[in-house]
Motif scaffolding. Structure first.
Motif, PDB file in Angstrom:
ATOM      1  N   LEU A  83    -109.817  -4.210 -34.510  1.00  0.00           N
ATOM      2  CA  LEU A  83    -108.246  -4.496 -34.458  1.00  0.00           C
ATOM      3  C   LEU A  83    -107.551  -3.163 -33.701  1.00  0.00           C
ATOM      4  O   LEU A  83    -107.918  -1.681 -34.227  1.00  0.00           O
ATOM      5  CB  LEU A  83    -107.627  -4.715 -35.740  1.00  0.00           C
ATOM      6  N   CYS A  84    -106.602  -3.059 -32.744  1.00  0.00           N
ATOM      7  CA  CYS A  84    -106.168  -1.970 -32.006  1.00  0.00           C
ATOM      8  C   CYS A  84    -104.815  -1.818 -32.426  1.00  0.00           C
ATOM      9  O   CYS A  84    -104.230  -0.748 -31.715  1.00  0.00           O
ATOM     10  CB  CYS A  84    -106.526  -2.003 -30.977  1.00  0.00           C
ATOM     11  N   PHE A 144    -113.145   2.535 -36.348  1.00  0.00           N
ATOM     12  CA  PHE A 144    -114.211   1.866 -35.093  1.00  0.00           C
ATOM     13  C   PHE A 144    -115.043   2.891 -34.668  1.00  0.00           C
ATOM     14  O   PHE A 144    -114.084   3.895 -34.117  1.00  0.00           O
ATOM     15  CB  PHE A 144    -113.254   1.109 -34.137  1.00  0.00           C
ATOM     16  N   ILE A 145    -116.203   2.789 -34.700  1.00  0.00           N
ATOM     17  CA  ILE A 145    -117.078   3.735 -33.875  1.00  0.00           C
ATOM     18  C   ILE A 145    -117.391   3.447 -32.507  1.00  0.00           C
ATOM     19  O   ILE A 145    -117.740   2.594 -32.159  1.00  0.00           O
ATOM     20  CB  ILE A 145    -118.384   3.884 -34.814  1.00  0.00           C
ATOM     21  N   GLU A 146    -116.902   4.686 -31.938  1.00  0.00           N
ATOM     22  CA  GLU A 146    -117.041   4.257 -30.340  1.00  0.00           C
ATOM     23  C   GLU A 146    -118.301   4.559 -29.742  1.00  0.00           C
ATOM     24  O   GLU A 146    -119.045   5.469 -30.069  1.00  0.00           O
ATOM     25  CB  GLU A 146    -116.056   5.402 -29.478  1.00  0.00           C
ATOM     26  N   THR A 147    -118.864   3.650 -28.919  1.00  0.00           N
ATOM     27  CA  THR A 147    -120.137   3.857 -28.413  1.00  0.00           C
ATOM     28  C   THR A 147    -120.056   3.707 -27.000  1.00  0.00           C
ATOM     29  O   THR A 147    -118.994   3.042 -26.484  1.00  0.00           O
ATOM     30  CB  THR A 147    -121.293   3.015 -29.161  1.00  0.00           C
ATOM     31  N   SER A 156    -106.174  -7.794 -28.458  1.00  0.00           N
ATOM     32  CA  SER A 156    -105.631  -7.359 -27.250  1.00  0.00           C
ATOM     33  C   SER A 156    -106.760  -6.656 -26.564  1.00  0.00           C
ATOM     34  O   SER A 156    -106.686  -6.566 -25.324  1.00  0.00           O
ATOM     35  CB  SER A 156    -104.749  -5.774 -27.849  1.00  0.00           C
ATOM     36  N   ARG A 157    -107.836  -6.647 -27.390  1.00  0.00           N
ATOM     37  CA  ARG A 157    -109.079  -6.031 -26.422  1.00  0.00           C
ATOM     38  C   ARG A 157    -109.767  -7.181 -26.187  1.00  0.00           C
ATOM     39  O   ARG A 157    -110.042  -8.115 -26.942  1.00  0.00           O
ATOM     40  CB  ARG A 157    -110.047  -5.315 -27.328  1.00  0.00           C
ATOM     41  N   ALA A 158    -110.477  -7.358 -25.065  1.00  0.00           N
ATOM     42  CA  ALA A 158    -111.208  -8.714 -24.542  1.00  0.00           C
ATOM     43  C   ALA A 158    -112.447  -8.899 -25.744  1.00  0.00           C
ATOM     44  O   ALA A 158    -113.298  -7.806 -26.038  1.00  0.00           O
ATOM     45  CB  ALA A 158    -112.115  -8.354 -23.254  1.00  0.00           C
ATOM     46  N   VAL A 212    -109.203  -0.011 -35.786  1.00  0.00           N
ATOM     47  CA  VAL A 212    -110.386  -0.269 -37.157  1.00  0.00           C
ATOM     48  C   VAL A 212    -111.297  -1.296 -36.827  1.00  0.00           C
ATOM     49  O   VAL A 212    -110.936  -2.501 -35.996  1.00  0.00           O
ATOM     50  CB  VAL A 212    -109.396  -0.336 -38.318  1.00  0.00           C
ATOM     51  N   CYS A 213    -112.257  -1.463 -37.554  1.00  0.00           N
ATOM     52  CA  CYS A 213    -113.162  -2.668 -37.689  1.00  0.00           C
ATOM     53  C   CYS A 213    -112.986  -3.465 -38.944  1.00  0.00           C
ATOM     54  O   CYS A 213    -112.933  -2.935 -39.961  1.00  0.00           O
ATOM     55  CB  CYS A 213    -114.481  -2.132 -37.502  1.00  0.00           C
ATOM     56  N   VAL A 214    -112.585  -4.756 -38.874  1.00  0.00           N
ATOM     57  CA  VAL A 214    -112.590  -5.536 -40.017  1.00  0.00           C
ATOM     58  C   VAL A 214    -113.654  -6.385 -40.245  1.00  0.00           C
ATOM     59  O   VAL A 214    -114.375  -6.891 -39.273  1.00  0.00           O
ATOM     60  CB  VAL A 214    -110.942  -6.425 -39.941  1.00  0.00           C
ATOM     61  N   LYS A 215    -114.031  -6.673 -41.430  1.00  0.00           N
ATOM     62  CA  LYS A 215    -115.191  -7.650 -41.914  1.00  0.00           C
ATOM     63  C   LYS A 215    -114.892  -7.783 -43.096  1.00  0.00           C
ATOM     64  O   LYS A 215    -114.550  -7.222 -44.143  1.00  0.00           O
ATOM     65  CB  LYS A 215    -116.504  -6.909 -41.442  1.00  0.00           C
TER      66      LYS A 215
END
Length: 963
Positions: free
Chosen positions: A744-745, A791-794, A770-772, A728-731
């Motif tokens: 956030l993974c 989280f949208i993968e590009t 956990s992700r760089a 997910v993406c938090v904002k």
């Protein structure tokens, strides 16, 4: 004869150049005049004959004819000076070089100067580039397109030969290697091309920190004890012996490790003990930053300063004058910050954060300030520096072990002064030390740069006729009221514009950058009277630190600012400078120091016929309540240019206040602003646009209070179930500028993030999750609502950093995923918004665009317009239609920015957020997009267009305001 050859405009085979005043690139001889009528004599224009000599009997006629002939001879001589800006270079500072070149271009251009732009890439390939490329965020924006965008040269020798024929003087703005180490200077010297700055011989000596330290020591200056190490096999015994010689513990003695030949604090680190120092020295060497590394004693308790020195003497006589120095103070807004390394590093230099504060003049005793100025000027002369330079050092109030008294300069009654670094080409970004210090003593950006340029020209006899022609043209322009510092309009006749920036949100520092850029661009218009204004909490910024948002007193006030107070790093600095300026004792001290410096400058500059005095008046700031300021805007018939990001600047509050008083302002109205500031409400408002190819991202919204009270496992399980995503993406719901945005993974990532929110941490350090990822700035005060999205993968877009065999660079993209992230500006009237060309945003570190990548010049990559290898023309067309549909549905007007994911196959738009007061910093993506229009819209015209739209929108919006 040499001077005539130097000044002649030579016609040569076609060569593509771009002119800022023209709408398209054109193929011309080497030079494209910006105003041919002012550059070409009457004879050249049409074979016109000179008037016959009048009868001698008519004395009046003789006098008239004489004056006419003199006037015509003056016009014959009138020619613009041809200046080459050379930027880029092989060092990691090339992004900063691009920023400096952009700033120089913005402030020296005029009808009496023709500026051509050149770029040297990291492999020493030289190109003539469009001035439009200087507005890129980083060289990587265009590096891979140089083969098609620019005219390349086969070699550096061919490049300097071209310069010898095409320009009168070169202004190098390459920082670091090749720019300050004598490299570019030696090439220019061999080709007899005049240039601004120090000769190659003395650049080599001053740029190398170790050699410069030895030179300072020979001259009797106090220096910092240091140990030089070289190569990949460092002799540990030598380092141990040095540690012991300066009474440092070999196990944990604190030292600074830095390259000997690099600037911008690149590679500078703190080390503890011999082993750590060697490890960090080897790291600098292995990264290719430098082969030689200095290990220096850490100056505990020292106060850092920097001093700009300006040479104001005649051609053969160096008379350096140091301006008012600046103290560099590191600050820590949170206890955790104090555990970080206390050095003025690259991030603190170029990104606006509360970790650094500048004080001009320093808060040192007056005798120390005078000795710093004296020492800086002395060093400038003794080291044979030219035109201008920046000299850094430390003031040590207390004795430091290792620095004895065996020196003739540096000791004062108040402590010791140590000079450490010589900067041959000081940074020239909009708020750099050069402009901060110059504005304190009466110079605007344009005036200080032109003074440096004028002085450089004096040193080259071959430029004598060129200087005469330049001055003749400048005088003609002044007479016609269109000179760089002239105006046909009285101040009372000009349209009043108030540029408002600042505020109390986490976006306030970016707002300062935006407002400063808008102000500097608009003040170039002859018919505008532009005043910069700072919006601040009524009780200062102490109330917004480490507090809950509900506990803050949100009453606001506005300060109207004099020129010099705007040029600061953060809003807190500007506010503190306002308070300091009206404090009687400090005001008296600053005034005395300022008058002394201005007296020294005036005494020497008045000897030059081109100096016409200072153009910045020392004024005091004025304070108003927000309500009083709105009334002031109404009474003065001003238009408000809103550059306040977040808070009342984007939630409709300011817009409504202005509308109720019928004050014109830029950007969308209250209803659209209130909708767009809330990411959840925006998403709901766009749900009806599916048929138009506009989609929205599912959201899970939590109040900060509730999420901190709920068991972490419950939060995570419910979230990933609802969003159908393992990542997910938090904002924050109502913040921008990438504040608080993270990927956030895992449940562990969520825990780390919520701990930062609970502890009101100012930032999450790089790679805390956990992700760089890079440093994540957190909202202060904490946001009341947090939004979670899938989280949208590009796909990763990679731009090669090294040249291929044919000298080009490449862009690669796998195309496995359908979506790319874009940001798109929209501009126009209500119901007629036009989509600019989108920019693909390329993340250099991590999965989320960092604050640096968005707003720190020289960082971050934007591809404008999107390469056709990624998005087809048809998909791009559909994307722009979708963006315009979003603007119409939300009732946008004036200008805004829409961030989204775009399907490369269909052009469908997946909306991220809408910014009604988008970033307007010098390298903002909106400028890239405006320049990609047909015809291109340059920054000054872009901001003027936005301002003019404010007058149109007010007539309409006053009919739909809240009633």
């Amino acid at each position: 004869m040499a001077s005539l050859i130097r000044c002649r405009h030579l016609w040569s085979p076609s060569f593509t150049l771009w002119n800022r005043n023209n709408t398209n690139s054109v193929t011309t001889p080497f030079l494209q005049f910006s105003s041919p009528k002012l550059c070409i004599s009457k004879r050249q224009r049409g074979g016109l004959s000179l008037p016959a000599t009048p009868a001698i009997s008519d004395v009046g006629a003789v006098t008239q004819a004489k004056n006419q002939n003199e006037s015509e001879r003056e016009e014959e001589r009138a020619k613009p000076l041809r200046v080459a800006l050379v930027c880029g270079g092989p060092s990691a500072e090339r992004g900063i070089s691009l920023n400096s070149a952009r700033s120089v271009l913005d402030h020296i251009q005029g009808e009496d100067l023709i500026v051509s732009c050149y770029y040297i890439d990291s492999d020493f390939n030289a190109y003539a580039i469009s001035s439009a490329q200087l507005y890129s965020n980083t060289p990587a924006d265009f590096d891979f397109k140089l083969q098609s965008l620019a005219q390349g040269f086969k070699s550096l020798d061919e490049f300097v030969h071209h310069l010898a024929m095409a320009v009168d003087i070169v202004f190098p703005v390459i920082h670091g290697r090749f720019g300050e180490d004598g490299g570019i200077q030696e090439l220019l010297e061999k080709a007899n091309v005049p240039f601004v700055g120090t000769s190659s011989e003395y650049c080599r000596q001053a740029f190398d920190k170790y050699n410069a330290s030895l030179a300072l020591k020979r001259l009797g200056f106090a220096t910092v004890p240091s140990c030089l190490v070289e190569g990949r096999e460092i002799d540990k015994k030598v380092v141990i012996e040095w540690f012991e010689s300066v009474d440092l513990h070999t196990g944990n003695g604190k030292v600074v490790v830095k390259p000997t030949r690099a600037g911008s604090s690149i590679g500078v680190e703190i080390a503890y003990g011999v082993d750590d120092a060697i490890r960090k020295a080897l790291n600098i060497i292995s990264q290719g930053i430098d082969e030689k590394v200095l290990i220096e004693l850490f100056l505990e308790g020292g106060k850092e300063f920097t001093s700009i020195v300006l040479d104001v003497g005649p051609a053969a006589d160096s008379r350096p004058v140091a301006l008012l120095p600046t103290e560099v103070e590191l600050q820590f807004s949170h206890e955790k910050d104090k555990q970080e390394e206390t050095i003025f590093n690259y991030r603190r230099k170029y990104l606006p954060t509360q970790q650094v504060v500048y004080h001009t003049p320093p808060r040192f005793p007056t005798d120390v300030i005078e000795r710093i100025r004296e020492g800086s000027s002395l060093l400038f002369r003794k080291l044979n520096l030219k035109d201008f330079a920046r000299i850094d050092g430390w003031f040590l109030p207390n004795p430091v072990p290792g620095i004895g008294s065996n020196h003739t300069f540096g000791t004062t009654d108040s402590g010791t002064i140590v000079f450490t670094d010589i900067n041959l080409i000081s940074g020239m970004e909009q708020t750099s030390f050069l402009f901060q210090q110059a504005s304190k003593v009466g110079f605007s950006h344009s005036h200080i740069l032109r003074t440096i340029l004028q002085h450089a020209c004096l040193r080259f006899p071959s430029l004598a006729s060129c200087i005469d022609g330049w001055h003749a043209l400048s005088r003609k322009l002044e007479v016609n009221g269109c000179g760089k510092f002239s105006s046909n309009n009285k101040k009372s006749d000009r349209q009043k514009v108030l540029v408002l920036f600042g505020g109390a949100t986490s976006e306030r520092h970016v707002s300062l950058m935006s407002g400063t850029n808008v102000w500097l661009n608009l003040k170039g218009f002859d018919d505008l009277d532009v005043t910069p204004c700072l919006l601040v909490p009524a009780d200062g910024y102490g109330s917004v630190q480490n507090q809950n948002i509900d506990d803050i007193d949100w009453s606001l006030e506005v300060w109207t600012l004099p020129y010099s107070l705007v040029l600061r790093h953060t809003t807190e600095e500007v506010y503190a400078a306002c308070i300091e300026a009206i404090e009687p004792d400090q005001a008296v001290k600053t005034s005395r120091l300022r008058d002394k410096v201005m007296g020294e400058l005036r005494e020497n500059l008045n000897r030059h016929n081109w100096f016409e005095g200072f153009d910045i008046v020392d004024e005091l700031p004025a304070k108003y309540s927000l309500e009083q300021w709105v009334k002031l805007a109404k009474e003065s018939k001003a238009t408000v240019f809103n550059a306040v990001h977040g808070g009342i600047g984007e939630d409709g509050t300011l817009q409504l206040m202005l509308e109720l008083e019928n004050v014109p302002y830029t950007g969308p109205g209250p209803v659209a602003s209130r909708t767009c500031i809330d990411k959840v409400v925006t998403s709901q408002a766009l749900k009806n646009l599916v048929e138009s190819g506009v989609l929205t991202i599912p959201k899970d919204v939590w109040s900060t209070e509730k999420i901190l009270e709920t068991p972490i496992s419950t939060v995570w399980d419910d979230m990933i179930t609802l969003l159908r995503s393992e990542t997910v993406c938090v904002k924050p719901a109502r913040d921008g500028c990438s504040t608080g945005v993270a990927r956030l993974c895992s449940i562990e990532d969520l825990q780390v993030y919520l701990n930062a929110v609970r502890s009101c941490l100012p930032r999450l350090q790089a790679n805390s999750l956990s992700r760089a990822h890079g440093v994540i700035e957190m909202p202060i005060p904490a946001s009341k609502l947090l939004v979670f999205e899938p989280f949208i993968e590009t796909d990763e877009i990679v731009i090669s950093s090294r040249s291929l065999s044919d000298g080009s660079r490449s862009l690669s993209w796998s195309g496995e995923n359908e979506w790319v992230e874009v940001t798109v500006g929209v501009i126009g009237k209500h119901g007629e918004m036009h989509s600019l060309n989108p920019s693909i945003t390329v993340k250099e570190s991590g999965d989320i665009l960092s604050l640096e990548e968005k707003f720190q010049g020289g960082t971050g990559i934007n591809l404008t317009p999107p390469p056709p290898t990624i998005i087809s023309a048809e998909a791009l067309k559909n994307c722009k239609k979708g963006i315009e549909a979003i603007a119409a549905s939300l009732g946008l007007e004036g200008f805004s920015r829409i961030d989204a994911f775009v399907s490369v196959k269909t052009g469908e738009v997946l909306v991220i957020e809408v910014n009604t007061v988008p970033g307007m910093t010098p390298s903002t993506v909106l400028i890239h997009q405006a320049l990609a229009e047909e015809p291109p819209i340059y920054p000054q015209q872009f901001f003027r267009k936005i301002l003019d739209l404010a007058l149109v929108r007010t007539k309409y919006s006053s009919q739909i305001s809240f009633r």
